[in-house]
Enzyme design. Sequence first.
Site, PDB file in Angstrom:
ATOM      1  N   ASP A 137      -2.109  -1.761  10.646  1.00 41.75           N
ATOM      2  CA  ASP A 137      -2.195  -1.689   9.180  1.00 41.75           C
ATOM      3  C   ASP A 137      -2.733  -2.971   8.552  1.00 41.75           C
ATOM      4  O   ASP A 137      -2.785  -3.062   7.323  1.00 41.75           O
ATOM      5  CB  ASP A 137      -0.793  -1.446   8.597  1.00 41.75           C
ATOM      6  CG  ASP A 137      -0.445   0.029   8.538  1.00 41.75           C
ATOM      7  OD1 ASP A 137      -1.274   0.849   8.946  1.00 41.75           O
ATOM      8  OD2 ASP A 137       0.668   0.351   8.084  1.00 41.75           O
ATOM      9  N   LYS A 163       0.863  -1.199   0.000  1.00 39.16           N
ATOM     10  CA  LYS A 163       0.000   0.000   0.000  1.00 39.16           C
ATOM     11  C   LYS A 163       0.887   1.232   0.000  1.00 39.16           C
ATOM     12  O   LYS A 163       2.053   1.190   0.427  1.00 39.16           O
ATOM     13  CB  LYS A 163      -0.941   0.028   1.219  1.00 39.16           C
ATOM     14  CG  LYS A 163      -0.270   0.020   2.609  1.00 39.16           C
ATOM     15  CD  LYS A 163       0.203   1.365   3.123  1.00 39.16           C
ATOM     16  CE  LYS A 163       0.877   1.264   4.484  1.00 39.16           C
ATOM     17  NZ  LYS A 163       1.682   2.412   4.874  1.00 39.16           N
TER      18      LYS A 163
HETATM   19  O1  C5P Z   1      -0.105  -1.497  15.316  1.00 40.09           O
HETATM   20  P1  C5P Z   1       1.345  -1.701  15.046  1.00 40.09           P
HETATM   21  O2  C5P Z   1       1.893  -2.914  15.712  1.00 40.09           O
HETATM   22  O3  C5P Z   1       1.671  -1.659  13.602  1.00 40.09           O
HETATM   23  O4  C5P Z   1       2.082  -0.441  15.692  1.00 40.09           O
HETATM   24  C1  C5P Z   1       3.473  -0.462  15.923  1.00 40.09           C
HETATM   25  C2  C5P Z   1       3.830   0.675  16.850  1.00 40.09           C
HETATM   26  O5  C5P Z   1       3.682   1.932  16.162  1.00 40.09           O
HETATM   27  C3  C5P Z   1       2.961   0.803  18.084  1.00 40.09           C
HETATM   28  O6  C5P Z   1       3.445   0.004  19.128  1.00 40.09           O
HETATM   29  C4  C5P Z   1       3.069   2.288  18.395  1.00 40.09           C
HETATM   30  O7  C5P Z   1       4.292   2.549  19.050  1.00 40.09           O
HETATM   31  C5  C5P Z   1       3.171   2.928  17.041  1.00 40.09           C
HETATM   32  N1  C5P Z   1       1.852   3.397  16.527  1.00 40.09           N
HETATM   33  C6  C5P Z   1       1.303   4.564  17.039  1.00 40.09           C
HETATM   34  N2  C5P Z   1       0.118   5.014  16.559  1.00 40.09           N
HETATM   35  C7  C5P Z   1      -0.515   4.359  15.555  1.00 40.09           C
HETATM   36  C8  C5P Z   1       0.035   3.179  14.995  1.00 40.09           C
HETATM   37  C9  C5P Z   1       1.242   2.723  15.510  1.00 40.09           C
HETATM   38  O8  C5P Z   1       1.868   5.190  17.948  1.00 40.09           O
HETATM   39  N3  C5P Z   1      -1.659   4.865  15.068  1.00 40.09           N
END
Ligand code: C5P
Length: 337
Positions: free
Chosen positions: A139, A10
């Site tokens: 994501d 994406k």
């Molecule tokens: O959800 P995911 O595991 O991809 O997110 C990885 C990290 O990115 C989270 O632990 C957080 O630190 C950060 N994050 C965030 N806000 C979001 C998405 C991700 O702070 N909307």
Amino acid sequence: MPVTVRSFAKINIGLAIGPTRPDGFHELATVYQTIGLHDLVHVSIGRGTASSSVEVTSQDARVPAGETNTCWRMAMEVMRAFGRRGSVHIEIDKRLPLQGGLGGSSSNAAATLVAIEHLLRKELDAADRLQIAERVGSDVPLFLVGGAVLGTGRGERVFPLPNLPKMACVVAFPECGISTPQAFRDWDAISTATGARRSANPGPSKLTEDPPSDRIKSFSRTISAWLGRSHTGVSARGRNRAEALLLDLVRTGIANDFEQVVFLQRPELVRVKRVVKQSGAGYTSLSGSGSSIFGLYSSTTAAQDAVAHLQRRGIKARASSFLSREEYERRMLVAQK
Ligand code: C5P
């Protein structure tokens, strides 16, 4: 018999970062668009013992093998949801960059879900699929929808948008990887510093000018105004009209907030963006938290010329195009021989 699924990338057409939430995540608003570049995910399921086991392998040694891999977590969740035991083997043929802002590992997880459903000839209901996907990563849900998708919340609340025109695009792959959590921390540091400056010295400033909640609101207003226009129609017709609408969207000031921090940390990316722009792109942006930078072009030929332009300047790049929701679904499963 293993099943093979294309795990598409994406790009983000605009991304507004909002306030930090009590759970530590950031509110955000973005338009995701799936494109034709992809990894391949091969999945097979062997006989179960007392419980399920998952093994992840890849030709790329940087891909983690165990539970930190999104595919590993997805496979465990899906087997549990189906009440099945088995030894799941997932082989990831990595073609997308790691830490590239193209959603590679999230897309790999969604592909794993699709593969297991296919192998077990069973489907989870839509709500269960989305719940599992959002537990695996912010994501992942977008890859269960495909096409153009509005993402809100921490990115996991997804709303299918009408298909955008099939634009040609080029993705440039700078050598460095960017850690998304680190990019969010850098954003917080800059926002705090700017907030302090703003209260000490009210007046316009360059970085993160608006308070976080206003950024999300103004992004959402831009998107809904644009959607309104795309439904009521304008004078131009067909592809030209659709293209005009897309350019209209990107010209209304829709930007990726991550550029403000990532370009400070990695000034070499500013040059990459400039070269992509000079290669004839109508719109150029960092994707997600980077490091990939994409450009949109009026034709496939223009995109191919742009790849040559970038490669001559020592920048790795590949041409691709937008995938509509229907194409995304249709092309995921690779036909078995
Ligand atoms: O959800 P995911 O595991 O991809 O997110 C990885 C990290 O990115 C989270 O632990 C957080 O630190 C950060 N994050 C965030 N806000 C979001 C998405 C991700 O702070 N909307």
